[in-house]
Design an enzyme around this catalytic site. Structure first.
Site, PDB file in Angstrom:
ATOM      1  N   ASN A  22      10.805   2.276   5.878  1.00  0.00           N
ATOM      2  CA  ASN A  22       9.426   2.310   6.374  1.00  0.00           C
ATOM      3  C   ASN A  22       8.492   1.625   5.383  1.00  0.00           C
ATOM      4  O   ASN A  22       8.593   1.869   4.183  1.00  0.00           O
ATOM      5  CB  ASN A  22       9.012   3.791   6.534  1.00  0.00           C
ATOM      6  CG  ASN A  22       7.608   3.957   7.079  1.00  0.00           C
ATOM      7  OD1 ASN A  22       7.167   3.198   7.935  1.00  0.00           O
ATOM      8  ND2 ASN A  22       6.901   4.947   6.570  1.00  0.00           N
ATOM      9  N   HIS A  82       4.698   1.280   3.926  1.00  0.00           N
ATOM     10  CA  HIS A  82       3.527   2.167   3.864  1.00  0.00           C
ATOM     11  C   HIS A  82       2.438   1.514   3.014  1.00  0.00           C
ATOM     12  O   HIS A  82       2.719   1.052   1.907  1.00  0.00           O
ATOM     13  CB  HIS A  82       3.923   3.532   3.286  1.00  0.00           C
ATOM     14  CG  HIS A  82       2.804   4.511   3.310  1.00  0.00           C
ATOM     15  ND1 HIS A  82       2.407   5.149   4.467  1.00  0.00           N
ATOM     16  CD2 HIS A  82       1.945   4.913   2.335  1.00  0.00           C
ATOM     17  CE1 HIS A  82       1.369   5.924   4.204  1.00  0.00           C
ATOM     18  NE2 HIS A  82       1.070   5.794   2.920  1.00  0.00           N
ATOM     19  N   SER A 111       4.180   0.260  -0.408  1.00  0.00           N
ATOM     20  CA  SER A 111       5.491   0.854  -0.710  1.00  0.00           C
ATOM     21  C   SER A 111       6.461   0.602   0.425  1.00  0.00           C
ATOM     22  O   SER A 111       6.066   0.478   1.589  1.00  0.00           O
ATOM     23  CB  SER A 111       5.373   2.378  -0.900  1.00  0.00           C
ATOM     24  OG  SER A 111       4.435   2.716  -1.879  1.00  0.00           O
ATOM     25  N   ASP A 116       6.753  10.576   4.409  1.00  0.00           N
ATOM     26  CA  ASP A 116       6.582   9.495   3.425  1.00  0.00           C
ATOM     27  C   ASP A 116       7.039   9.898   2.023  1.00  0.00           C
ATOM     28  O   ASP A 116       6.535   9.373   1.024  1.00  0.00           O
ATOM     29  CB  ASP A 116       5.111   9.006   3.388  1.00  0.00           C
ATOM     30  CG  ASP A 116       4.706   8.348   4.701  1.00  0.00           C
ATOM     31  OD1 ASP A 116       5.572   7.768   5.379  1.00  0.00           O
ATOM     32  OD2 ASP A 116       3.518   8.437   5.061  1.00  0.00           O
TER      33      ASP A 116
HETATM   34  C1  GAR Z   1       1.277  -1.642   7.989  1.00  0.00           C
HETATM   35  O1  GAR Z   1       0.356  -1.687   6.920  1.00  0.00           O
HETATM   36  C2  GAR Z   1       2.238  -0.491   7.797  1.00  0.00           C
HETATM   37  O2  GAR Z   1       2.598  -0.268   6.484  1.00  0.00           O
HETATM   38  C3  GAR Z   1       1.397   0.643   8.308  1.00  0.00           C
HETATM   39  O3  GAR Z   1       0.843   0.129   9.490  1.00  0.00           O
HETATM   40  C4  GAR Z   1       0.585  -1.260   9.294  1.00  0.00           C
HETATM   41  C5  GAR Z   1       1.127  -2.023  10.471  1.00  0.00           C
HETATM   42  O4  GAR Z   1       0.631  -3.317  10.484  1.00  0.00           O
HETATM   43  N1  GAR Z   1       2.189   1.815   8.526  1.00  0.00           N
HETATM   44  C6  GAR Z   1       1.756   3.045   8.281  1.00  0.00           C
HETATM   45  O5  GAR Z   1       0.611   3.292   7.909  1.00  0.00           O
HETATM   46  C7  GAR Z   1       2.762   4.132   8.515  1.00  0.00           C
HETATM   47  N2  GAR Z   1       2.286   5.380   7.999  1.00  0.00           N
HETATM   48  P1  GAR Z   1       1.237  -4.430  11.443  1.00  0.00           P
HETATM   49  O6  GAR Z   1       1.382  -3.809  12.816  1.00  0.00           O
HETATM   50  O7  GAR Z   1       0.213  -5.519  11.426  1.00  0.00           O
HETATM   51  O8  GAR Z   1       2.549  -4.861  10.845  1.00  0.00           O
END
Ligand code: GAR
Length: 197
Positions: free
Chosen positions: A106, A108, A135, A144
């Site tokens: 995942n 983060h 991360s 997480d």
């Molecule tokens: C990313 O920053 C990812 O790390 C985060 O959502 C975004 C997705 O962006 N995930 C979380 O916050 C999970 N807890 P994207 O759809 O443009 O790739």
């Protein structure tokens, strides 16, 4: 060739980076399917890159467990070596962890264990820190809290909004993700070993 299933909820910009990397014949991994928990914008990348997509709508199931069971079934269909949660904004139930972890990772947008949960960027801003980060972790039963594969610091700049800060973090996430996929494919990173520590 490492086969990846990538799960998203949003625009899938990190997924796009993986798909672009895989266009290089030398890149040792391929996205074999893209899945989502809703009608995510990023599903359009499937058509753009010719990759099959599937949706398991979270709201169509009575609870997280029922949703998770169908998700496991759908992901298993593609027989992936690695499942990447790339902006999947749902906690996955135990059945998903049991089925795929430690080959379940995942991204983060914070320097874990700082600011876990769905609002990593917002929470860092609210805390007034001068540095946050990105991360990449192995997903386990915690929120997480799984083993950290890679992480990097990102500065918070004066005047940052959630959106400007997130846009500065995402390129770092992409770099960490692509490097980790390379390392896993080339056996330089052993997720089982990392998860045993
Ligand atoms: C990313 O920053 C990812 O790390 C985060 O959502 C975004 C997705 O962006 N995930 C979380 O916050 C999970 N807890 P994207 O759809 O443009 O790739």
């Amino acid at each position: 060739m490492l086969q990846l299933v990538v799960l998203i909820s949003g625009t899938g910009s990190n997924l796009r980076a993986l798909l672009e990397a895989s266009e290089d014949a030398e890149f040792p991994a391929r996205v074999v399917a893209i899945g989502a928990d809703r009608e995510a914008d990023g599903l359009a990348l499937g058509e753009e890159f010719g990759i099959p997509t599937f949706t398991v709508p979270f709201t169509a199931y009575p609870d997280r467990e029922a949703w998770g069971d169908v998700l496991v079934e759908q992901v298993r269909h593609w027989q992936p070596d690695l499942v990447v949660l790339s902006g999947l904004m749902r906690l996955v139930p135990k059945a998903v962890v049991d089925a795929f972890s430690p080959f379940l990772i995942n991204t983060h947008p914070a320097h874990l264990p700082e600011f876990p949960g769905p609002h990593g960027v917002r929470d860092a801003l609210a805390a007034g820190v001068t540095e946050t980060g990105a991360s990449l972790i192995v997903v386990d039963d915690s929120v997480d809290g799984g083993p950290i594969i890679a992480q990097e610091r990102v500065p918070v700049l004066p005047g940052d909004t959630e959106s400007t800060l997130h846009e500065r973090i995402k390129p770092v996430e992409r770099r960490l993700l692509i490097q980790a996929v390379l390392d896993i494919a080339n056996s330089h990173l052993d997720l089982k070993e990392l998860s045993r520590r």
